[in-house]
Write a protein that holds these residues in place. Structure first.
Motif, PDB file in Angstrom:
ATOM      1  N   ALA A  60       0.853  -1.194   0.000  1.00 50.34           N
ATOM      2  CA  ALA A  60       0.000   0.000   0.000  1.00 50.34           C
ATOM      3  C   ALA A  60       0.883   1.237   0.000  1.00 50.34           C
ATOM      4  N   ARG A  61       0.507   2.217  -0.805  1.00 49.51           N
ATOM      5  CA  ARG A  61       1.266   3.481  -0.871  1.00 49.51           C
ATOM      6  C   ARG A  61       0.363   4.643  -0.507  1.00 49.51           C
ATOM      7  N   GLN A  62       0.946   5.595   0.253  1.00 47.19           N
ATOM      8  CA  GLN A  62       0.264   6.843   0.579  1.00 47.19           C
ATOM      9  C   GLN A  62       1.275   7.964   0.406  1.00 47.19           C
ATOM     10  N   ASP A  63       1.131   8.723  -0.654  1.00 40.96           N
ATOM     11  CA  ASP A  63       2.099   9.762  -1.005  1.00 40.96           C
ATOM     12  C   ASP A  63       3.477   9.109  -1.187  1.00 40.96           C
ATOM     13  N   ALA A  64       4.480   9.556  -0.416  1.00 42.27           N
ATOM     14  CA  ALA A  64       5.829   8.996  -0.582  1.00 42.27           C
ATOM     15  C   ALA A  64       6.057   7.749   0.260  1.00 42.27           C
ATOM     16  N   SER A  65       5.128   7.437   1.156  1.00 37.05           N
ATOM     17  CA  SER A  65       5.305   6.320   2.091  1.00 37.05           C
ATOM     18  C   SER A  65       4.720   5.027   1.535  1.00 37.05           C
ATOM     19  N   VAL A  66       5.330   3.921   1.953  1.00 42.64           N
ATOM     20  CA  VAL A  66       4.872   2.591   1.527  1.00 42.64           C
ATOM     21  C   VAL A  66       4.760   1.696   2.755  1.00 42.64           C
ATOM     22  N   ALA A  67       3.727   0.883   2.774  1.00 48.31           N
ATOM     23  CA  ALA A  67       3.575  -0.142   3.818  1.00 48.31           C
ATOM     24  C   ALA A  67       3.505  -1.505   3.147  1.00 48.31           C
ATOM     25  N   VAL A  68       4.152  -2.464   3.758  1.00 50.97           N
ATOM     26  CA  VAL A  68       4.160  -3.839   3.249  1.00 50.97           C
ATOM     27  C   VAL A  68       3.710  -4.762   4.370  1.00 50.97           C
ATOM     28  N   ALA A  69       2.812  -5.683   4.051  1.00 50.70           N
ATOM     29  CA  ALA A  69       2.372  -6.686   5.027  1.00 50.70           C
ATOM     30  C   ALA A  69       2.556  -8.074   4.426  1.00 50.70           C
ATOM     31  N   LEU A  70       3.123  -8.975   5.207  1.00 51.04           N
ATOM     32  CA  LEU A  70       3.330 -10.355   4.768  1.00 51.04           C
ATOM     33  C   LEU A  70       2.490 -11.283   5.633  1.00 51.04           C
ATOM     34  N   LEU A  71       1.652 -12.083   4.986  1.00 46.60           N
ATOM     35  CA  LEU A  71       0.892 -13.116   5.692  1.00 46.60           C
ATOM     36  C   LEU A  71       1.595 -14.449   5.481  1.00 46.60           C
ATOM     37  N   PHE A  72       1.791 -15.193   6.555  1.00 47.55           N
ATOM     38  CA  PHE A  72       2.444 -16.498   6.480  1.00 47.55           C
ATOM     39  C   PHE A  72       1.380 -17.585   6.580  1.00 47.55           C
ATOM     40  N   ILE A  73       1.203 -18.330   5.491  1.00 44.40           N
ATOM     41  CA  ILE A  73       0.191 -19.384   5.444  1.00 44.40           C
ATOM     42  C   ILE A  73       0.903 -20.728   5.379  1.00 44.40           C
ATOM     43  N   ARG A  74       0.627 -21.558   6.354  1.00 46.14           N
ATOM     44  CA  ARG A  74       1.253 -22.875   6.434  1.00 46.14           C
ATOM     45  C   ARG A  74       0.161 -23.951   6.448  1.00 46.14           C
ATOM     46  N   LYS A  75       0.199 -24.816   5.443  1.00 45.79           N
ATOM     47  CA  LYS A  75      -0.793 -25.895   5.311  1.00 45.79           C
ATOM     48  C   LYS A  75      -2.209 -25.338   5.280  1.00 45.79           C
ATOM     49  N   GLY A  76      -2.395 -24.191   4.635  1.00 45.91           N
ATOM     50  CA  GLY A  76      -3.719 -23.614   4.477  1.00 45.91           C
ATOM     51  C   GLY A  76      -4.197 -22.762   5.639  1.00 45.91           C
ATOM     52  N   VAL A  77      -3.369 -22.610   6.699  1.00 50.10           N
ATOM     53  CA  VAL A  77      -3.767 -21.858   7.891  1.00 50.10           C
ATOM     54  C   VAL A  77      -2.828 -20.664   8.074  1.00 50.10           C
ATOM     55  N   ILE A  78      -3.398 -19.490   8.379  1.00 49.33           N
ATOM     56  CA  ILE A  78      -2.563 -18.322   8.675  1.00 49.33           C
ATOM     57  C   ILE A  78      -1.883 -18.539  10.024  1.00 49.33           C
ATOM     58  N   THR A  79      -0.564 -18.550  10.033  1.00 52.61           N
ATOM     59  CA  THR A  79       0.178 -18.781  11.277  1.00 52.61           C
ATOM     60  C   THR A  79       0.828 -17.514  11.810  1.00 52.61           C
TER      61      THR A  79
END
Length: 617
Positions: free
Chosen positions: A259-278
């Motif tokens: 996601a970007r807002q003006d000059a700033s950026v945010a990054v989110a990583l979801l870790f999914i293991r065997k179909g489940v968010i861990t």
């Protein structure tokens, strides 16, 4: 100096893959990049107007030298770039600093008797790592849950030495006591494998296996064992009910939201293991250099280039980066099996990307809310103390000692209202003998100001723990450094006789008395209390170490040689204080009689080790 002359420089650059390092006039590495064709990539910088605003223009305005390193392939350039960024940590590259240092779970499978421990660093030591856990409370709940189901040993030793008597954890049913030969290696390894199955998200597979063993135990009339397995199965089933399955497959995936807002950026990583968010991890980048695809690629390189990072089978991206095939090839080589990087356009994987994008957007919202809140608090501090500028960065100094002994100066730092622990410092006292807090504070401040001047690294506000006297010491230290009047100072004195906390400022005779519930006062008290905590922790450790050393020196038959031998074999004073008589006797040249004498000397009358007071933070 004039800006860097690209026209003169570019003809000397080859049309080959490689890495370039942009440096300042002082030789500081400002930015490291890689390119398929160095000349073509660097020529793009020559077309940027350096008089414009923006992070790239600001970078180029400071560049005075560009060095290039030619490589055989683009992949070699990618690996070299990652290595050079780790080495130099250039301020214009993407450096993934999170608001928190997320904890990990570590199963020490490389040890003879593995343990389940918390850590904050991945290293290539043969252990299995799980996480990161965005919630420390969730991580500790997981540890408690696993310890209740599968009681692995909790002692900290990497290799167990035989004991004739197990510890209290065994008596409480929390450990199978491999140290006392109460469990076979096969049975213990089975418990370790069960822990790994749970952490890998394979609860259903584990439930099936435990159900099979429960049936066999019941048929063989081993009812106590069957009942224990039944309880484990019930607990696992309750956990399965709470888990949210977000994918119908059993692959391991990392899903990236951007996601970007003006000059700033945010990054989110979801870790999914065997179909489940861990778990999940997020990063905020204030003003990254480059286009969104370039920033995305750099984020991936930095994140997965970290030593010991777990590599999933599939990485999902919201849009293509600049080097996806190259990154996939590199990560596949690192993992030893195929790692796929994909940008899905339809199906269930798009739903996962939307979820990750929502998390990234939330990072920006939370950041903006926090900045707004901090702005109001900073303006309140500025107004209350009469400061010339907003106190974006505040440092606080505290002196800890007991009658002048084990004296420690502790300096903590808060930036934009948050702890900046990488800026915390402990100072040993070298020039003051005896209990003289003023002299100790003066020594520490002179060293702090000297370094701050040399590195152009001083805070907006320096807070000292104390009243008029301590504030006077700080003023004199500033004058001695030749920077009187250039740094804002304040003192905060603890409440006495119900008078309330007092704030002191230079040039003001009477203290400032703020309302007990004033956000400004509470914030300054929080900083002061953190400095005190940080100092007293080390002070206690030093005091405990001296007590233990003194006790060792008073034992007949334990001279300098044997003291060094004990510490070398057992690793530390703290470990020696926790050792059993048998462990001490196992040290060559000690023997059982002397070991018993040492053990009794190192323990107080109530049976607790002398080192216990300051053994842990």
């Amino acid at each position: 100096m004039p800006p860097f002359d690209f026209k003169e420089f570019l003809p000397t650059v080859p049309l080959q893959p490689g890495v370039y390092l942009m440096k300042s006039r002082a030789g500081e590495v400002l930015y490291v990049g890689k390119a398929r064709e160095l000349r073509k990539r660097l020529s793009s910088y020559g077309r940027i107007d350096q008089t414009q605003h923006g992070k790239t223009a600001m970078l180029l305005s400071q560049v005075r030298l560009i060095e290039t390193i030619v490589t055989n392939t683009e992949k070699e350039a990618l690996i070299l770039e990652s290595s050079l960024i780790k080495q130099h940590r250039p301020k214009y590259n993407v450096i993934l600093r999170d608001d928190k240092s997320y904890p990990l779970l570590k199963v020490t499978v490389q040890e003879q008797w593995p343990r389940l421990v918390m850590t904050r660093r991945r290293v290539k030591d043969g252990a299995r790592y799980f996480g990161p856990f965005s919630s420390p409370s969730a991580m500790w709940e997981t540890i408690r849950y696993l310890n209740s189901l599968f009681p692995l040993r909790r002692c900290k030793e990497k290799s167990l030495k035989p004991k004739s008597r197990p510890c209290l954890n065994h008596q409480m049913g929390r450990c199978l006591a491999p140290c006392a030969d109460k469990v076979s290696r096969e049975e213990y390894r089975e418990l370790v494998n069960n822990v790994l199955l749970v952490l890998e998200g394979k609860n259903q597979q584990l439930v099936k296996e435990l159900s099979r063993k429960m049936a066999l135990a019941a048929e063989a009339l081993r009812f106590e064992e069957a009942a224990q397995l039944r309880d484990r199965i019930n607990s696992l089933n309750k956990t399965l009910e709470k888990q949210q399955v977000v994918a119908a497959h059993t692959r391991d995936q990392d899903v990236l939201g951007f996601a970007r807002q003006d000059a700033s950026v945010a990054v989110a990583l979801l870790f999914i293991r065997k179909g489940v968010i861990t778990g999940q991890q997020s990063f905020f980048l204030a003003e990254p250099v480059g286009t969104d695809p370039e920033v995305l690629t750099e984020v991936l390189s930095r994140f997965y280039g970290e030593e010991g990072r777990y590599l999933p089978q599939e990485i999902l991206l919201p849009f293509a980066g600049t080097d996806d095939p190259l990154l996939a090839e590199w990560l596949s080589e690192e993992k030893g099996t195929t790692v796929t990087i994909a940008c899905p356009q339809r199906g269930d994987r798009v739903r996962l990307l939307e979820m990750a994008a929502t998390n990234a957007q939330q990072v920006l919202v939370a950041r903006k809310t926090r900045q707004t809140s901090w702005q109001a608090l900073a303006e309140g501090v500025q107004k209350a103390l009469g400061l010339a500028r907003l106190p974006e960065r505040i440092e606080c100094l505290d002196i800890s000692n007991l009658g002048g002994q084990q004296a420690v100066g502790s300096l903590v730092c808060f930036v934009a209202g948050e702890m900046a622990k990488h800026r915390y410092r402990h100072y040993g006292i070298h020039t003051v003998a005896g209990p003289d807090d003023y002299a100790m504070m003066g020594e520490v401040l002179r060293r702090r100001f000297a370094k701050g001047l040399a590195e152009n690294d001083l805070p907006d506000l320096l807070l000292v723990d104390g009243g008029k006297g301590q504030l006077g010491v700080a003023l004199q230290a500033l004058a001695d450094a030749g920077i009187a009047g250039t740094l804002e100072l304040a003192g905060i004195a603890k409440e006495k006789a119900g008078e309330g906390e007092k704030l002191y400022r230079p040039g003001r005779k009477n203290p400032l008395l703020l309302n007990n519930h004033s956000p400004v006062l509470l914030y300054l008290m929080r900083i002061r209390d953190e400095a005190h905590r940080y100092g007293i922790t080390l002070h206690r450790k030093l005091r405990a170490k001296e007590s233990l050393t003194s006790s060792l020196e008073q034992i007949p038959g334990v001279g300098k040689g044997r003291r060094e031998l004990l510490l070398r074999e057992l690793g530390s004073m703290h470990r020696l204080a926790r050792a059993s008589v048998a462990e001490i006797a196992a040290v060559p040249g000690i023997g059982s009689a002397l070991a018993a004498q040492i053990w009794h000397a190192l323990h107080a009358e109530d049976g607790s080790a002398l080192v216990g007071e300051g053994g842990e933070e």
